[in-house]
Scaffold this motif. Structure first.
Motif, PDB file in Angstrom:
ATOM      1  N   TYR A  21       0.910  -1.309   0.166  1.00 48.76           N
ATOM      2  CA  TYR A  21      -0.155  -0.116  -0.019  1.00 48.76           C
ATOM      3  C   TYR A  21       0.821   1.358  -0.010  1.00 48.76           C
ATOM      4  N   GLY A  22       1.989   1.275   0.734  1.00 46.65           N
ATOM      5  CA  GLY A  22       2.835   2.347   0.804  1.00 46.65           C
ATOM      6  C   GLY A  22       3.418   2.711  -0.488  1.00 46.65           C
ATOM      7  N   SER A  23       3.912   1.539  -1.335  1.00 41.83           N
ATOM      8  CA  SER A  23       4.311   1.574  -2.668  1.00 41.83           C
ATOM      9  C   SER A  23       3.461   2.312  -3.574  1.00 41.83           C
ATOM     10  N   ALA A  26       3.276   5.862  -2.354  1.00 41.08           N
ATOM     11  CA  ALA A  26       4.651   6.631  -2.888  1.00 41.08           C
ATOM     12  C   ALA A  26       4.528   6.956  -4.485  1.00 41.08           C
ATOM     13  N   LEU A  27       4.100   6.065  -5.091  1.00 42.84           N
ATOM     14  CA  LEU A  27       3.942   6.524  -6.673  1.00 42.84           C
ATOM     15  C   LEU A  27       2.998   7.668  -6.835  1.00 42.84           C
ATOM     16  N   GLY A  28       1.944   7.485  -6.084  1.00 46.70           N
ATOM     17  CA  GLY A  28       1.044   8.608  -6.365  1.00 46.70           C
ATOM     18  C   GLY A  28       1.406  10.081  -5.809  1.00 46.70           C
ATOM     19  N   ALA A  29       2.071   9.882  -4.719  1.00 48.97           N
ATOM     20  CA  ALA A  29       2.705  11.169  -4.082  1.00 48.97           C
ATOM     21  C   ALA A  29       3.855  11.743  -5.053  1.00 48.97           C
ATOM     22  N   LEU A  30       4.574  10.832  -5.581  1.00 51.62           N
ATOM     23  CA  LEU A  30       5.586  11.364  -6.443  1.00 51.62           C
ATOM     24  C   LEU A  30       5.031  12.028  -7.749  1.00 51.62           C
ATOM     25  N   GLY A  31       3.760  11.746  -8.276  1.00 59.55           N
ATOM     26  CA  GLY A  31       3.369  12.618  -9.279  1.00 59.55           C
ATOM     27  C   GLY A  31       2.811  13.966  -8.637  1.00 59.55           C
ATOM     28  N   VAL A  32       2.011  13.908  -7.707  1.00 57.90           N
ATOM     29  CA  VAL A  32       1.584  15.140  -7.086  1.00 57.90           C
ATOM     30  C   VAL A  32       2.992  16.127  -6.708  1.00 57.90           C
ATOM     31  N   THR A  33       3.697  15.535  -6.074  1.00 56.09           N
ATOM     32  CA  THR A  33       5.171  16.486  -5.716  1.00 56.09           C
ATOM     33  C   THR A  33       5.964  16.864  -7.029  1.00 56.09           C
ATOM     34  N   LEU A  34       5.876  16.331  -8.070  1.00 59.89           N
ATOM     35  CA  LEU A  34       6.529  16.542  -9.209  1.00 59.89           C
ATOM     36  C   LEU A  34       5.847  17.774  -9.777  1.00 59.89           C
ATOM     37  N   LEU A 250      -6.736  11.937  -0.584  1.00 59.39           N
ATOM     38  CA  LEU A 250      -6.147  12.176   0.805  1.00 59.39           C
ATOM     39  C   LEU A 250      -5.200  11.617   1.325  1.00 59.39           C
ATOM     40  N   PRO A 251      -4.886  10.355   1.281  1.00 62.19           N
ATOM     41  CA  PRO A 251      -3.609   9.861   1.871  1.00 62.19           C
ATOM     42  C   PRO A 251      -2.582  10.070   0.699  1.00 62.19           C
ATOM     43  N   ILE A 252      -2.792  10.182  -0.229  1.00 64.33           N
ATOM     44  CA  ILE A 252      -1.750  10.644  -1.461  1.00 64.33           C
ATOM     45  C   ILE A 252      -1.051  11.952  -1.154  1.00 64.33           C
ATOM     46  N   PHE A 253      -2.046  13.049  -0.916  1.00 61.49           N
ATOM     47  CA  PHE A 253      -1.616  14.384  -0.459  1.00 61.49           C
ATOM     48  C   PHE A 253      -1.124  14.376   0.921  1.00 61.49           C
ATOM     49  N   ALA A 254      -1.470  13.332   1.732  1.00 62.84           N
ATOM     50  CA  ALA A 254      -1.049  13.581   3.330  1.00 62.84           C
ATOM     51  C   ALA A 254       0.419  13.028   3.125  1.00 62.84           C
ATOM     52  N   ALA A 255       0.790  12.031   1.970  1.00 61.53           N
ATOM     53  CA  ALA A 255       2.048  11.538   2.006  1.00 61.53           C
ATOM     54  C   ALA A 255       3.078  12.507   1.454  1.00 61.53           C
ATOM     55  N   ALA A 256       2.712  13.151   0.334  1.00 57.85           N
ATOM     56  CA  ALA A 256       3.260  14.321  -0.383  1.00 57.85           C
ATOM     57  C   ALA A 256       3.640  15.314   0.761  1.00 57.85           C
ATOM     58  N   ALA A 267       8.303  12.455  -0.705  1.00 59.85           N
ATOM     59  CA  ALA A 267       7.252  11.472  -1.126  1.00 59.85           C
ATOM     60  C   ALA A 267       7.147  10.385  -0.960  1.00 59.85           C
ATOM     61  N   ILE A 268       8.420   9.520  -1.093  1.00 56.70           N
ATOM     62  CA  ILE A 268       8.633   7.985  -1.156  1.00 56.70           C
ATOM     63  C   ILE A 268       8.292   7.849   0.386  1.00 56.70           C
ATOM     64  N   ALA A 269       9.093   8.457   1.218  1.00 54.96           N
ATOM     65  CA  ALA A 269       9.016   8.284   2.594  1.00 54.96           C
ATOM     66  C   ALA A 269       7.602   8.377   3.279  1.00 54.96           C
ATOM     67  N   GLY A 270       7.005   9.504   2.849  1.00 55.05           N
ATOM     68  CA  GLY A 270       5.621   9.934   3.181  1.00 55.05           C
ATOM     69  C   GLY A 270       4.633   8.619   3.073  1.00 55.05           C
ATOM     70  N   GLY A 271       4.949   8.197   1.637  1.00 56.21           N
ATOM     71  CA  GLY A 271       3.902   7.224   1.303  1.00 56.21           C
ATOM     72  C   GLY A 271       3.891   5.936   2.221  1.00 56.21           C
ATOM     73  N   TYR A 272       5.206   5.743   2.595  1.00 51.69           N
ATOM     74  CA  TYR A 272       5.273   4.512   3.718  1.00 51.69           C
ATOM     75  C   TYR A 272       4.833   4.737   5.101  1.00 51.69           C
ATOM     76  N   ILE A 273       5.224   6.053   5.432  1.00 45.68           N
ATOM     77  CA  ILE A 273       4.575   6.658   6.680  1.00 45.68           C
ATOM     78  C   ILE A 273       3.170   6.469   7.071  1.00 45.68           C
ATOM     79  N   ILE A 274       2.474   7.071   5.863  1.00 43.68           N
ATOM     80  CA  ILE A 274       0.980   7.229   5.909  1.00 43.68           C
ATOM     81  C   ILE A 274       0.454   5.659   5.851  1.00 43.68           C
ATOM     82  N   ALA A 275       1.133   4.860   4.910  1.00 38.73           N
ATOM     83  CA  ALA A 275       0.519   3.345   4.794  1.00 38.73           C
ATOM     84  C   ALA A 275       0.800   2.444   6.132  1.00 38.73           C
ATOM     85  N   PHE A 276       1.838   2.661   6.484  1.00 36.57           N
ATOM     86  CA  PHE A 276       2.045   2.127   8.168  1.00 36.57           C
ATOM     87  C   PHE A 276       1.376   2.483   9.051  1.00 36.57           C
TER      88      PHE A 276
END
Length: 336
Positions: A21-23, A26-34, A250-256, A267-276
């Motif tokens: 789920y974090g992966s 993370a991919l979604g948050a990378l798109g947002v952050t770019l 919501l979780p994607i933006f939270a991760a970013a 964004a990658i770290a945020g994705g795993y933090i939110i998922a866990f």
């Protein structure tokens, strides 16, 4: 032995699902952050862009299945993924040309672009629902498991069996490849370096001869690759339903934001933090506690801090805390 059983149970219900789920986040948050780092606005249409990319991939998957094409034990959707990416990239480039470019030329404030992206979000949501329907679509025709619980029990003699789904393994492997490819592109290629320069200082980048329209086009294409890949991986792991991708925003933006908007590593770290955080706080810990606690302390209840219905509330709470106390994020991105 009880410790090993506890670890297997924890892996089954927390470690492996949260990593997969974090992966995806993370991919979604990378798109947002770019998009935020280069185009200077929060793209609220990103969740529905993921749905659009997954929809195109599913339609091509069905076409391949009708033609008898298969790459079993892998899902046919992986064969259709490049077509989904191409369709999404064309859609995003067309949207930029017909919608966002006008506001960019007018030097519109970021909040205006955010409101425009909301309009794009609703249009995409409607288009996806009209084309493929609002219902759930299961399109994973590959092998279901890499490791079955029954086989693991036979191999190890443990009470708990480890079940590792193929979709989870594919998600983790594809994410690692995508992240390595993205960082190589941003750090090693001339276009990637131009994007980083444009993100750091737009005026200085323009003075050095960087073509802003090329940077914008490449940004949308990269965002399409990341969004489509994330959307397809999420659909393979769970199931495809248009409204689910709207909720994922919501979780994607939270991760970013937790990682630091505009910072790919964050964004990658945020994705795993939110998922866990979501998985651990909504998991019923009784099974693990039974193995590790003495008989007198074994719980009668589920030992569940929050119901799974409140999964997205965890993301929202983390988002609020970060915005209050660390608005630049953990990896020092741009302030929201």
């Amino acid at each position: 032995m009880d410790f090993l059983n506890a670890f297997v149970a924890l892996s089954n219900f927390v470690l492996i699902p949260a990593t997969a789920y974090g992966s995806q986040l993370a991919l979604g948050a990378l798109g947002v952050t770019l998009i935020y780092g280069i185009l200077r606005f929060s793209n609220f249409a990103h969740g529905d862009t993921m749905a659009f990319g997954a929809m195109v991939t599913i339609l091509v998957t069905w076409l391949f299945q009708a033609m008898g094409l298969s790459i079993y034990p892998l899902p046919t959707a992986l064969l259709a993924l490049p077509f989904g990416i191409a369709g999404t990239a064309l859609m995003m480039l067309a949207t930029d040309r017909w919608v966002y470019r006008f506001y960019r030329e007018q030097k519109a404030k970021p909040i205006i672009l955010v409101m425009v992206s909301l309009g794009v979000m609703f249009i995409l949501n409607g288009v996806v629902r009209v084309i493929i329907g609002p219902g759930e679509q299961n399109f994973n025709d590959g092998a279901r498991f890499i490791m079955r619980a029954k086989d693991f029990k036979v191999m190890t003699g443990l009470k708990e069996g480890l079940a590792f789904k193929s979709s989870q393994g594919i998600t983790i492997v594809v994410t690692v490849i995508a992240v390595i490819a993205l960082f190589w592109f941003l750090n090693r290629t001339r276009t990637g370096k131009s994007m980083r320069a444009y993100s750091d200082n737009e005026d200085l980048a323009l003075l050095s001869g960087i073509n802003p329209e090329k940077v914008v086009r490449v940004t949308w294409i990269l965002a399409a690759i990341l969004a489509t890949t994330a959307g397809v991986l999420y659909g393979l792991d769970k199931a495809f339903k248009p409204f689910t991708y709207f909720q994922l925003l919501l979780p994607i933006f939270a991760a970013a934001i937790v990682g630091g908007l505009g910072n790919p590593l964050g964004a990658i770290a945020g994705g795993y933090i939110i998922a866990f955080s979501e998985v651990t706080l909504t998991y019923a810990w009784k099974k693990v506690a039974v193995y590790v606690l003495p008989e007198s302390l074994k719980p009668d209840g589920l030992v569940q801090l929050l119901s799974t219905d409140y999964k997205f509330a965890v993301s929202f709470a983390i988002l609020v805390v970060v915005l209050i106390f660390k608005p630049y994020g953990l990896f020092r991105g741009k302030a929201v």
